[in-house]
Design a protein around this motif. Structure first.
Motif, PDB file in Angstrom:
ATOM      1  N   ALA A 346      69.173  28.488 -10.282  1.00 22.57           N
ATOM      2  CA  ALA A 346      68.151  29.286  -9.608  1.00 22.57           C
ATOM      3  C   ALA A 346      68.258  29.133  -8.100  1.00 22.57           C
ATOM      4  O   ALA A 346      68.147  30.110  -7.347  1.00 22.57           O
ATOM      5  CB  ALA A 346      66.763  28.858 -10.093  1.00 22.57           C
ATOM      6  N   HIS A 347      68.492  27.919  -7.640  1.00 17.86           N
ATOM      7  CA  HIS A 347      68.650  27.697  -6.208  1.00 17.86           C
ATOM      8  C   HIS A 347      69.926  28.347  -5.688  1.00 17.86           C
ATOM      9  O   HIS A 347      69.947  28.913  -4.590  1.00 17.86           O
ATOM     10  CB  HIS A 347      68.655  26.202  -5.902  1.00 17.86           C
ATOM     11  CG  HIS A 347      67.305  25.566  -6.008  1.00 17.86           C
ATOM     12  ND1 HIS A 347      66.333  25.725  -5.050  1.00 17.86           N
ATOM     13  CD2 HIS A 347      66.755  24.767  -6.972  1.00 17.86           C
ATOM     14  CE1 HIS A 347      65.246  25.063  -5.400  1.00 17.86           C
ATOM     15  NE2 HIS A 347      65.471  24.472  -6.557  1.00 17.86           N
ATOM     16  N   ARG A 348      70.978  28.300  -6.491  1.00 20.27           N
ATOM     17  CA  ARG A 348      72.245  28.905  -6.062  1.00 20.27           C
ATOM     18  C   ARG A 348      72.147  30.424  -6.026  1.00 20.27           C
ATOM     19  O   ARG A 348      72.704  31.085  -5.133  1.00 20.27           O
ATOM     20  CB  ARG A 348      73.364  28.480  -7.008  1.00 20.27           C
ATOM     21  CG  ARG A 348      73.767  27.013  -6.876  1.00 20.27           C
ATOM     22  CD  ARG A 348      74.721  26.611  -7.974  1.00 20.27           C
ATOM     23  NE  ARG A 348      75.965  27.363  -7.908  1.00 20.27           N
ATOM     24  CZ  ARG A 348      76.873  27.388  -8.891  1.00 20.27           C
ATOM     25  NH1 ARG A 348      76.639  26.686 -10.000  1.00 20.27           N
ATOM     26  NH2 ARG A 348      77.979  28.071  -8.758  1.00 20.27           N
ATOM     27  N   ILE A 349      71.420  30.981  -6.997  1.00 18.87           N
ATOM     28  CA  ILE A 349      71.246  32.432  -7.013  1.00 18.87           C
ATOM     29  C   ILE A 349      70.453  32.874  -5.785  1.00 18.87           C
ATOM     30  O   ILE A 349      70.655  33.967  -5.253  1.00 18.87           O
ATOM     31  CB  ILE A 349      70.535  32.857  -8.317  1.00 18.87           C
ATOM     32  CG1 ILE A 349      71.499  32.685  -9.505  1.00 18.87           C
ATOM     33  CG2 ILE A 349      70.053  34.302  -8.256  1.00 18.87           C
ATOM     34  CD1 ILE A 349      70.839  32.810 -10.858  1.00 18.87           C
ATOM     35  N   GLY A 350      69.552  32.008  -5.325  1.00 17.21           N
ATOM     36  CA  GLY A 350      68.809  32.315  -4.110  1.00 17.21           C
ATOM     37  C   GLY A 350      67.451  32.904  -4.346  1.00 17.21           C
ATOM     38  O   GLY A 350      66.725  33.215  -3.413  1.00 17.21           O
ATOM     39  N   ARG A 351      67.079  33.090  -5.612  1.00 13.43           N
ATOM     40  CA  ARG A 351      65.818  33.755  -5.885  1.00 13.43           C
ATOM     41  C   ARG A 351      64.610  32.934  -5.423  1.00 13.43           C
ATOM     42  O   ARG A 351      63.597  33.485  -5.002  1.00 13.43           O
ATOM     43  CB  ARG A 351      65.731  34.030  -7.392  1.00 13.43           C
ATOM     44  CG  ARG A 351      64.448  34.736  -7.835  1.00 13.43           C
ATOM     45  CD  ARG A 351      64.396  36.151  -7.287  1.00 13.43           C
ATOM     46  NE  ARG A 351      63.189  36.813  -7.753  1.00 13.43           N
ATOM     47  CZ  ARG A 351      62.405  37.544  -6.994  1.00 13.43           C
ATOM     48  NH1 ARG A 351      62.684  37.714  -5.716  1.00 13.43           N
ATOM     49  NH2 ARG A 351      61.331  38.132  -7.497  1.00 13.43           N
ATOM     50  N   LEU A 352      64.701  31.621  -5.463  1.00 11.04           N
ATOM     51  CA  LEU A 352      63.552  30.796  -5.122  1.00 11.04           C
ATOM     52  C   LEU A 352      63.223  30.865  -3.639  1.00 11.04           C
ATOM     53  O   LEU A 352      62.103  30.585  -3.234  1.00 11.04           O
ATOM     54  CB  LEU A 352      63.799  29.343  -5.532  1.00 11.04           C
ATOM     55  CG  LEU A 352      64.034  29.114  -7.032  1.00 11.04           C
ATOM     56  CD1 LEU A 352      64.117  27.632  -7.322  1.00 11.04           C
ATOM     57  CD2 LEU A 352      62.955  29.765  -7.868  1.00 11.04           C
ATOM     58  N   SER A 353      64.201  31.232  -2.836  1.00 12.09           N
ATOM     59  CA  SER A 353      63.961  31.358  -1.395  1.00 12.09           C
ATOM     60  C   SER A 353      63.835  32.807  -0.976  1.00 12.09           C
ATOM     61  O   SER A 353      63.841  33.118   0.195  1.00 12.09           O
ATOM     62  CB  SER A 353      65.117  30.708  -0.624  1.00 12.09           C
ATOM     63  OG  SER A 353      66.343  31.349  -0.945  1.00 12.09           O
ATOM     64  N   ALA A 354      63.683  33.695  -1.978  1.00 13.84           N
ATOM     65  CA  ALA A 354      63.644  35.126  -1.674  1.00 13.84           C
ATOM     66  C   ALA A 354      62.231  35.705  -1.777  1.00 13.84           C
ATOM     67  O   ALA A 354      62.051  36.892  -1.892  1.00 13.84           O
ATOM     68  CB  ALA A 354      64.579  35.880  -2.623  1.00 13.84           C
ATOM     69  N   GLY A 355      61.222  34.828  -1.770  1.00 16.15           N
ATOM     70  CA  GLY A 355      59.862  35.324  -1.736  1.00 16.15           C
ATOM     71  C   GLY A 355      59.184  35.455  -3.082  1.00 16.15           C
ATOM     72  O   GLY A 355      58.106  36.034  -3.165  1.00 16.15           O
TER      73      GLY A 355
END
Length: 398
Positions: A346-355
């Motif tokens: 999830a962190h690698r996909i970037g969704r958690l930092s995407a709002g």
């Protein structure tokens, strides 16, 4: 958009629908209990999922969700049919229970952890309690009272005899639902120092005895984990059950049911990641592979839980119990690993930092859950049981 992973139009990783790529189960088990319970679950769990974000603060508790669970019979469901339950703690109901726990975990990990604790306490009560104790406890559950299992042995909780009878002495640390649970099954020591199970009535001893200030975790905030002061609470002889052997088994047994809840949380996190695909995520040709790895992790968790529930259906003698504990321990470790892998992806996909506030909250809940599990010790214990008891690793499921 070139390079950004897109699932086919209309495809959702929603584990509550038949069209989802990651179903919680192929279908509800064909039993009278399932036919009575499953139709009422979706609205309860949908509301719990919507309210979960509003309960993401220290000291919160899903009061309305617990009441809704009681209203549809979920709190009474673990009790035997003879006292108004559905027998969910009976061995033959294990696959049905696993499916329910995954569904609750998918809606809300805090609610799932509380319900798994309720089931664990009821299971011990049904196994070690007298008929009158079971009947009275079932009536409490039907009235909306939540149970929990609080281990006070390491905290030094004891019973003392006074002129007016027995009273509890001591404080339980790390009690889930502190200040809200009114029927905890407490592991303590009797007046002779022997372990015993105590089922005190806490209705009049609530918030003033709970201390939630020590719970600083970033997730599972709505579990109301904290200390609870039991000093002076009166206990009747009818509140006691079990003994040293029962308490030892309660502490040593591997409870696979918590892993079932976590498997539902893993699937929910994956759903949220998929629903927000492309939102704030840079072009990355590796995204399909990463989603594929997350799918493998979530499906691995589900399959381990289902296999363990299937094993739990069968009666076991002592040697088979050791083998089951070994397999259940492996299942909990497998779910732990799957959760860690899903979080990393999830962190690698970037969704958690995407709002995505929902995905971020679920990730915190799952990370806190994993931190509470001593995975290395659990895995080592499961391996030791397998090697000592089965002779061959291939026989662990026999």
């Amino acid at each position: 958009m070139t390079g950004v992973f897109q699932f086919p139009a209309g495809t959702m990783l929603n584990s509550s629908t038949a069209a989802g790529l990651l179903p919680l189960s192929v279908s509800p088990p064909d039993t009278d209990a399932a036919q009575r319970l499953f139709p009422s679950l979706p609205p309860v769990l949908e509301r719990a999922a919507r309210r979960a974000g509003d309960l993401d603060w220290p000291g919160a508790f899903p009061v309305d969700d617990v009441a809704a669970c009681a209203a549809v019979g979920l709190l009474a469901a673990p009790f035997p049919v003879t006292v108004g339950g559905l027998g969910l703690v009976e061995a033959t109901s294990a696959p049905l229970l696993a499916d329910i726990l995954r569904r609750i975990g998918h809606a809300s990990l805090p609610l799932g952890r509380l319900y798994a604790g309720h089931v664990a306490a009821v299971g011990l009560l049904v196994r070690h309690g007298s008929p009158s104790q079971i009947e009275a406890a079932a009536a409490d559950a039907r009235a909306g009272r939540l149970f929990a299992l609080w281990d006070g042995l390491e905290d030094g909780v004891t019973l003392e005899r006074h002129a007016n009878g027995l009273r509890l002495v001591g404080r339980v640390a790390g009690a889930a639902g502190a200040g809200f649970v009114v029927r905890p099954l407490v592991l303590a020591r009797d007046t002779e120092g022997a372990p015993v199970m105590v089922l005190p009535r806490l209705d009049m001893f609530m918030a003033s005895r709970a201390d939630l200030d020590g719970w600083r975790a970033q997730g599972l905030r709505a579990c109301a984990v904290g200390g609870f002061d039991l000093k002076g609470i009166a206990v009747e002889c009818g509140d006691l059950m079990g003994g040293p052997a029962a308490c030892a088994r309660a502490r040593q047994a591997v409870d696979w049911r918590f892993a079932a809840v976590a498997a539902g949380g893993i699937a929910r996190l994956l759903d949220e990641l998929q629903q927000g695909r492309g939102a704030g995520v840079a072009d990355d040709a590796r995204l399909p592979l990463r989603f594929g790895e997350a799918l493998l992790a979530a499906e691995t968790a589900r399959l381990w839980v289902e296999a363990t529930a299937d094993l739990a259906r069968h009666p076991r003698h002592s040697r088979q119990t050791a083998r089951f504990d070994a397999y259940a321990g492996l299942a909990r470790s497998a779910v732990h690993k799957a959760g860690a892998e899903t979080l990393a992806l999830a962190h690698r996909i970037g969704r958690l930092s995407a709002g995505s506030e929902t995905a971020e909250r679920i990730a915190r809940d799952l990370a806190t859950w994993l931190a509470l599990e001593d995975d290395e010790a659990n895995l080592a214990a499961a391996a030791a049981l397998t090697l000592a008891r089965s002779g061959r690793v291939s026989r662990v499921r026999e």
